[in-house]
Design a protein around this motif. Sequence first.
Motif, mmCIF file in Angstrom:
data_model
loop_
_atom_site.group_PDB
_atom_site.id
_atom_site.type_symbol
_atom_site.label_atom_id
_atom_site.label_comp_id
_atom_site.label_asym_id
_atom_site.label_seq_id
_atom_site.Cartn_x
_atom_site.Cartn_y
_atom_site.Cartn_z
ATOM 1 N N PHE A 175 50.301 -12.001 -6.785
ATOM 2 C CA PHE A 175 49.731 -11.907 -8.424
ATOM 3 C C PHE A 175 50.173 -10.777 -9.024
ATOM 4 O O PHE A 175 50.180 -9.742 -9.060
ATOM 5 C CB PHE A 175 48.162 -12.710 -8.558
ATOM 6 N N ASP A 176 50.253 -10.872 -10.410
ATOM 7 C CA ASP A 176 50.802 -9.818 -11.374
ATOM 8 C C ASP A 176 48.983 -9.327 -12.063
ATOM 9 O O ASP A 176 49.071 -9.529 -13.327
ATOM 10 C CB ASP A 176 51.652 -10.253 -12.536
ATOM 11 N N LEU A 177 49.206 -8.476 -11.033
ATOM 12 C CA LEU A 177 47.101 -8.224 -11.347
ATOM 13 C C LEU A 177 47.608 -7.045 -11.451
ATOM 14 O O LEU A 177 47.843 -6.121 -10.640
ATOM 15 C CB LEU A 177 46.096 -8.610 -10.854
ATOM 16 N N SER A 178 46.674 -5.926 -12.251
ATOM 17 C CA SER A 178 46.743 -4.660 -12.457
ATOM 18 C C SER A 178 45.438 -4.118 -11.240
ATOM 19 O O SER A 178 44.957 -4.551 -11.389
ATOM 20 C CB SER A 178 45.985 -3.549 -13.384
ATOM 21 N N VAL A 179 45.827 -3.224 -10.909
ATOM 22 C CA VAL A 179 45.058 -2.864 -9.817
ATOM 23 C C VAL A 179 42.981 -2.577 -10.334
ATOM 24 O O VAL A 179 42.144 -2.918 -9.795
ATOM 25 C CB VAL A 179 45.345 -0.633 -9.663
ATOM 26 N N MET A 180 42.943 -2.117 -11.903
ATOM 27 C CA MET A 180 41.447 -2.512 -12.061
ATOM 28 C C MET A 180 40.870 -3.788 -12.054
ATOM 29 O O MET A 180 40.181 -4.106 -11.650
ATOM 30 C CB MET A 180 41.497 -2.522 -13.950
ATOM 31 N N THR A 181 41.674 -5.118 -12.260
ATOM 32 C CA THR A 181 40.953 -6.076 -12.686
ATOM 33 C C THR A 181 41.317 -6.659 -10.712
ATOM 34 O O THR A 181 39.622 -7.284 -10.722
ATOM 35 C CB THR A 181 42.523 -7.526 -12.835
ATOM 36 N N ILE A 182 41.611 -6.275 -9.700
ATOM 37 C CA ILE A 182 41.721 -6.045 -8.693
ATOM 38 C C ILE A 182 40.510 -5.803 -8.573
ATOM 39 O O ILE A 182 39.692 -6.124 -7.066
ATOM 40 C CB ILE A 182 42.904 -6.233 -7.045
ATOM 41 N N LEU A 183 40.253 -4.290 -8.450
ATOM 42 C CA LEU A 183 39.045 -3.669 -7.926
ATOM 43 C C LEU A 183 37.863 -4.189 -8.634
ATOM 44 O O LEU A 183 36.832 -4.730 -8.002
ATOM 45 C CB LEU A 183 38.747 -2.398 -8.680
ATOM 46 N N ALA A 184 38.229 -5.096 -10.126
ATOM 47 C CA ALA A 184 36.821 -6.074 -10.705
ATOM 48 C C ALA A 184 37.129 -6.849 -10.048
ATOM 49 O O ALA A 184 35.828 -7.564 -10.071
ATOM 50 C CB ALA A 184 37.446 -6.326 -12.085
ATOM 51 N N ILE A 185 37.318 -7.496 -9.403
ATOM 52 C CA ILE A 185 37.029 -8.715 -8.876
ATOM 53 C C ILE A 185 36.349 -8.579 -7.036
ATOM 54 O O ILE A 185 35.330 -9.339 -6.359
ATOM 55 C CB ILE A 185 38.357 -9.417 -8.033
ATOM 56 N N LEU A 186 37.208 -7.825 -6.500
ATOM 57 C CA LEU A 186 37.162 -7.797 -5.026
ATOM 58 C C LEU A 186 35.806 -6.584 -4.847
ATOM 59 O O LEU A 186 35.418 -6.976 -3.478
ATOM 60 C CB LEU A 186 38.102 -6.583 -4.170
ATOM 61 N N PRO A 194 32.669 -6.515 -6.438
ATOM 62 C CA PRO A 194 31.713 -7.253 -6.540
ATOM 63 C C PRO A 194 31.775 -8.564 -5.413
ATOM 64 O O PRO A 194 30.178 -8.515 -4.983
ATOM 65 C CB PRO A 194 31.416 -8.022 -7.892
ATOM 66 N N LEU A 195 32.488 -8.965 -4.986
ATOM 67 C CA LEU A 195 32.406 -9.839 -4.410
ATOM 68 C C LEU A 195 32.448 -9.158 -2.748
ATOM 69 O O LEU A 195 31.313 -9.845 -1.585
ATOM 70 C CB LEU A 195 34.069 -10.245 -3.840
ATOM 71 N N SER A 196 32.917 -8.017 -2.568
ATOM 72 C CA SER A 196 32.170 -6.962 -1.048
ATOM 73 C C SER A 196 30.915 -7.200 -1.227
ATOM 74 O O SER A 196 30.327 -7.354 -0.230
ATOM 75 C CB SER A 196 33.613 -6.386 -1.015
ATOM 76 N N VAL A 197 30.184 -6.558 -1.974
ATOM 77 C CA VAL A 197 28.961 -6.121 -2.485
ATOM 78 C C VAL A 197 28.312 -7.749 -1.840
ATOM 79 O O VAL A 197 27.511 -7.908 -1.161
ATOM 80 C CB VAL A 197 28.550 -5.214 -3.040
ATOM 81 N N VAL A 198 28.357 -8.912 -2.283
ATOM 82 C CA VAL A 198 27.564 -10.003 -2.251
ATOM 83 C C VAL A 198 27.638 -10.821 -1.166
ATOM 84 O O VAL A 198 26.973 -11.041 -0.345
ATOM 85 C CB VAL A 198 28.596 -11.160 -3.056
#
Length: 134
Positions: free
Chosen positions: A83-94, A96-100
């Motif tokens: 996917f053509d995602l920025s580093v900040m977008t990837i971090l914004a997804i990963l 919270p997902l990892s914390v949950v």
Amino acid sequence: MSKTPRPTLPATYSQAVLRGVRCTCPRCGEGHLFRKWLKPVDFCVNCAVDFTHQRADDLPAYLAILITGHLLAPLMIAMSKDFDLSVMTILAILIPLSVVMMLTMLQPAKGAVIATQWWFGMHGFVRERPAQEA
């Protein structure tokens, strides 16, 4: 007084661990294992097994980290390669997902560790097995 005179002991180690993962007593499978999120009860209300001996320490957190990392690694690789995602977008997804994922896995992991200690008779637990039929 207990509800049942003789609890149904698990026949295998995996049954005991599954009871612990479900946050129920590994011995009887009916009583609650925790009184708070990560605070185990002192005694099972159903079969009166003493849980004050348990010493789970940091192992549940290590297990939760290990499982979370192994589940999220393919997602991280796919997000960065496919996917053509920025580093900040990837971090914004990963993040919270990892914390949950970590928070939802901690209690079942601690239940599994306590069940393992009970099954093998570690730290003062009495090693019990179901009676073998003749």
